[in-house]
Scaffold this motif. Structure first.
Motif, PDB file in Angstrom:
ATOM      1  N   UNK A 199       7.751 -11.617   6.025  1.00 15.24           N
ATOM      2  CA  UNK A 199       8.758 -11.518   7.077  1.00 15.24           C
ATOM      3  C   UNK A 199       9.879 -10.555   6.738  1.00 15.24           C
ATOM      4  N   UNK A 200       9.897 -10.065   5.508  1.00 14.76           N
ATOM      5  CA  UNK A 200      10.985  -9.176   5.134  1.00 14.76           C
ATOM      6  C   UNK A 200      10.580  -8.259   4.002  1.00 14.76           C
ATOM      7  N   UNK A 201      11.182  -7.076   3.979  1.00 18.42           N
ATOM      8  CA  UNK A 201      10.875  -6.095   2.945  1.00 18.42           C
ATOM      9  C   UNK A 201      11.241  -6.615   1.566  1.00 18.42           C
ATOM     10  N   UNK A 202      12.341  -7.362   1.453  1.00 19.29           N
ATOM     11  CA  UNK A 202      12.782  -7.859   0.153  1.00 19.29           C
ATOM     12  C   UNK A 202      11.799  -8.904  -0.391  1.00 19.29           C
ATOM     13  N   UNK A 203      11.403  -9.849   0.444  1.00 17.45           N
ATOM     14  CA  UNK A 203      10.477 -10.887   0.000  1.00 17.45           C
ATOM     15  C   UNK A 203       9.110 -10.312  -0.319  1.00 17.45           C
ATOM     16  N   UNK A 204       8.736  -9.242   0.349  1.00 16.59           N
ATOM     17  CA  UNK A 204       7.409  -8.657   0.146  1.00 16.59           C
ATOM     18  C   UNK A 204       7.343  -7.778  -1.084  1.00 16.59           C
ATOM     19  N   UNK A 205       8.497  -7.323  -1.574  1.00 13.83           N
ATOM     20  CA  UNK A 205       8.478  -6.319  -2.637  1.00 13.83           C
ATOM     21  C   UNK A 205       7.663  -6.715  -3.865  1.00 13.83           C
ATOM     22  N   UNK A 206       7.828  -7.916  -4.454  1.00 11.94           N
ATOM     23  CA  UNK A 206       7.042  -8.237  -5.655  1.00 11.94           C
ATOM     24  C   UNK A 206       5.540  -8.139  -5.429  1.00 11.94           C
ATOM     25  N   UNK A 207       5.097  -8.478  -4.223  1.00 13.76           N
ATOM     26  CA  UNK A 207       3.669  -8.459  -3.931  1.00 13.76           C
ATOM     27  C   UNK A 207       3.173  -7.025  -3.741  1.00 13.76           C
ATOM     28  N   UNK A 208       4.017  -6.187  -3.175  1.00 10.41           N
ATOM     29  CA  UNK A 208       3.662  -4.777  -3.046  1.00 10.41           C
ATOM     30  C   UNK A 208       3.627  -4.128  -4.435  1.00 10.41           C
ATOM     31  N   UNK A 209       4.559  -4.540  -5.309  1.00  9.15           N
ATOM     32  CA  UNK A 209       4.574  -4.035  -6.682  1.00  9.15           C
ATOM     33  C   UNK A 209       3.279  -4.424  -7.399  1.00  9.15           C
ATOM     34  N   UNK A 210       2.851  -5.654  -7.225  1.00  8.56           N
ATOM     35  CA  UNK A 210       1.596  -6.094  -7.834  1.00  8.56           C
ATOM     36  C   UNK A 210       0.428  -5.283  -7.305  1.00  8.56           C
ATOM     37  N   UNK A 211       0.458  -4.971  -6.023  1.00  4.54           N
ATOM     38  CA  UNK A 211      -0.557  -4.132  -5.394  1.00  4.54           C
ATOM     39  C   UNK A 211      -0.663  -2.794  -6.096  1.00  4.54           C
ATOM     40  N   UNK A 212       0.518  -2.259  -6.448  1.00  5.49           N
ATOM     41  CA  UNK A 212       0.552  -0.946  -7.075  1.00  5.49           C
ATOM     42  C   UNK A 212       0.030  -0.982  -8.505  1.00  5.49           C
ATOM     43  N   UNK A 213       0.247  -2.091  -9.207  1.00 10.84           N
ATOM     44  CA  UNK A 213      -0.056  -2.151 -10.638  1.00 10.84           C
ATOM     45  C   UNK A 213      -1.457  -2.643 -10.956  1.00 10.84           C
ATOM     46  N   UNK A 214      -1.983  -3.567 -10.153  1.00  3.83           N
ATOM     47  CA  UNK A 214      -3.253  -4.199 -10.484  1.00  3.83           C
ATOM     48  C   UNK A 214      -4.400  -3.579  -9.690  1.00  3.83           C
ATOM     49  N   UNK A 215      -5.527  -3.364 -10.336  1.00  2.00           N
ATOM     50  CA  UNK A 215      -6.694  -2.841  -9.619  1.00  2.00           C
ATOM     51  C   UNK A 215      -7.101  -3.775  -8.484  1.00  2.00           C
ATOM     52  N   UNK A 216      -7.674  -3.221  -7.465  1.00  2.00           N
ATOM     53  CA  UNK A 216      -8.059  -4.017  -6.292  1.00  2.00           C
ATOM     54  C   UNK A 216      -9.047  -5.117  -6.661  1.00  2.00           C
TER      55      UNK A 216
END
Length: 500
Positions: A199-216
């Protein structure tokens, strides 16, 4: 909770400087007026049914840290430290190495679900309600948690009831039961979190960061999905927990106002009765702790819903691991100074306090996955100035790496960081965390005690050089999360994140 979520939440949500993690002491239940009798006949395990004493394989003292550590014949390690400042309190933390590290796409989330048998404590022959009734008035409680590389059972309460705490820990490690009501409560909580984080860019940030760091193909560092939560059943969680407690290497810490002989006598009786297992070493689960890193900057620029209409911008750089103090301390100081500098910049760009949002540079040293430590900067920005703020963050952190901190900045940062470390080393929960991973990390507690004084020895040149090494290289991540404009369509996540 995934590793990346735990590490990055500090950078995303805190407006303060680098944080130092500490464990929470589980508060004993509140006393009740109608206290039952507390004689031995009311223990969870009657006196004549207690397990037999086992044997100690080794017993060692780390004298300069006032720590004792012993290895039982079944491979379980127990470490102890006395805390006179924690009145009438004792805490047992049991780290079972594995769990989340061993999950894959089909088993993701089972460890978190399984440890509900410890939080909503129940046994195969005693429901949660029955066990709660048996413990009434004893001031003893339990908690189940999942860290990046282990599942943790914590039992805590009054020190005068230490043996009952050991009994509860023993029973929860030999015949725990995952109750349907506990799983349903947990699942509903997870589904609310899944809904809320988008619901918000701030709450989503850690999950987007994980997306960037971990292989799919590796789900372990990422948050749970609705499909994964829905797939978990009581039967699957129970089977997963039983396998974990049967085979996982175990380290245990006992801290509080409890004498050594009492602790090790109880450990020799109750923990020696657990099934034999491999001894914890620095090589435990080593192959599972390797994550391939992208050889380029992973860039994510995405529109998504935002509850406050603000963008989130971030840069991340590969840094160091948690016990590499020669690099950790200068980089922690650099993060504090960089936060203050950029906060001052934002104050000039946005004079009205309500428009500023938060900003933080934080060092998140590698732990579960060695080599994955990061220096992360996160700030919020008005949507129309997201790119400006994003570029300024990079420019300013690199300028700090070139010029180094001023003497005034060092005079503020040094005592503040030293106090953080001193707080950690006078905190019972912090020592419980340190001792539950003594063999796993190979850390020397005596050296940890020297860290607060080492902070004061760090020079401006060391801060400059350590930061320069990190930020002059190519960034690991570049993230811009923009609030979704009315009528716009949310962009899908990239199909091939880092490591592919």
């Amino acid at each position: 909770m995934s590793l990346v979520k735990m590490l990055v939440m500090a950078a995303c949500l805190a407006s303060s400087v680098t944080t130092i993690a500490r464990a929470q002491v589980v508060p004993p239940p509140v006393e009740t007026p109608d206290k039952p009798a507390r004689g031995e006949e009311n223990w969870l395990i009657p006196m004549d049914q207690r397990p037999a004493f086992g044997e100690w394989k080794t017993m060692d003292q780390i004298q300069t840290a006032s720590v004792w550590t012993g290895l039982l014949g079944n491979g379980v390690r127990v470490s102890w430290k006395y805390f006179p400042v924690e009145k009438q309190t004792a805490q047992i933390q049991v780290a079972l190495y594995g769990g989340g590290l061993q999950e894959d796409a089909t088993t993701r989330g089972l460890t978190e679900a399984a440890v509900q048998a410890w939080t909503t404590a129940a046994l195969t022959d005693m429901s949660h309600a029955e066990l709660k009734s048996r413990l009434k008035g004893w001031n003893v409680g339990s908690l189940g948690e999942v860290a990046g590389d282990f599942a943790r059972l914590t039992v805590a309460g009054d020190n005068i009831h230490l043996e009952l705490q050991f009994q509860l820990a023993y029973l929860l490690l030999t015949k725990p039961r995952v109750e349907p009501a506990a799983i349903e409560t947990w699942k509903q909580q997870q589904l609310r979190e899944i809904e809320g984080r988008m619901r918000g860019t701030r709450a989503a940030f850690p999950h987007v960061m994980a997306e960037a760091l971990f292989p799919a193909a590796d789900p372990r560092g990422r948050a749970l999905t609705r499909e994964q939560v829905d797939a978990i059943t009581v039967e699957k969680a129970q089977a997963w927990l039983e396998q974990l407690i049967k085979t996982a290497p175990i380290e245990i810490s006992v801290v509080g106002r409890v004498p050594k002989d009492n602790v090790f006598d109880n450990a020799q009786r109750y923990f020696a009765g657990l099934a034999p297992r491999p001894e914890v070493t620095r090589q435990t689960n080593a192959q599972l702790r390797v994550i391939p890193k992208a050889d380029h900057t992973v860039r994510i620029d995405r529109q998504m819903p935002s509850s406050n209409g603000r963008a989130v911008v971030s840069w991340g750089f590969w840094a160091c691991d948690e016990y590499d103090y020669e690099r950790v301390l200068p980089l922690q100081l650099a993060a504090r100074i960089a936060t203050r500098r950029f906060d001052a910049t934002i104050s000039k760009l946005l004079p009205e306090r309500g428009n500023r949002g938060g900003v933080s540079w934080a060092l998140n040293p590698g732990s579960t996955f060695p080599g994955m430590g990061m220096l992360v900067g996160v700030a919020t920005a008005p949507p129309g100035r997201a790119d400006e703020f994003h570029e300024r963050m990079l420019t300013e952190i690199r300028e700090l790496a070139e010029t180094g901190p001023t003497q005034i900045e060092m005079e503020e940062a040094l005592p503040a960081l030293r106090e953080q470390w001193r707080d950690r080393l006078t905190d019972m929960g912090g020592w419980a965390m340190l001792l539950e991973s003594l063999a796993y990390t190979g850390v020397d507690p005596a050296q940890v005690l020297l860290v607060p004084d080492k902070v004061l020895e760090v020079t401006p040149e060391q801060v400059r050089d350590a930061l320069r090494t990190v930020v002059q290289s190519e960034p690991a991540t570049s993230i811009v999360l923009r609030p979704l404009q009315a009528g716009a369509v949310q962009q899908p996540a990239p199909q091939q994140p880092a490591g592919n």
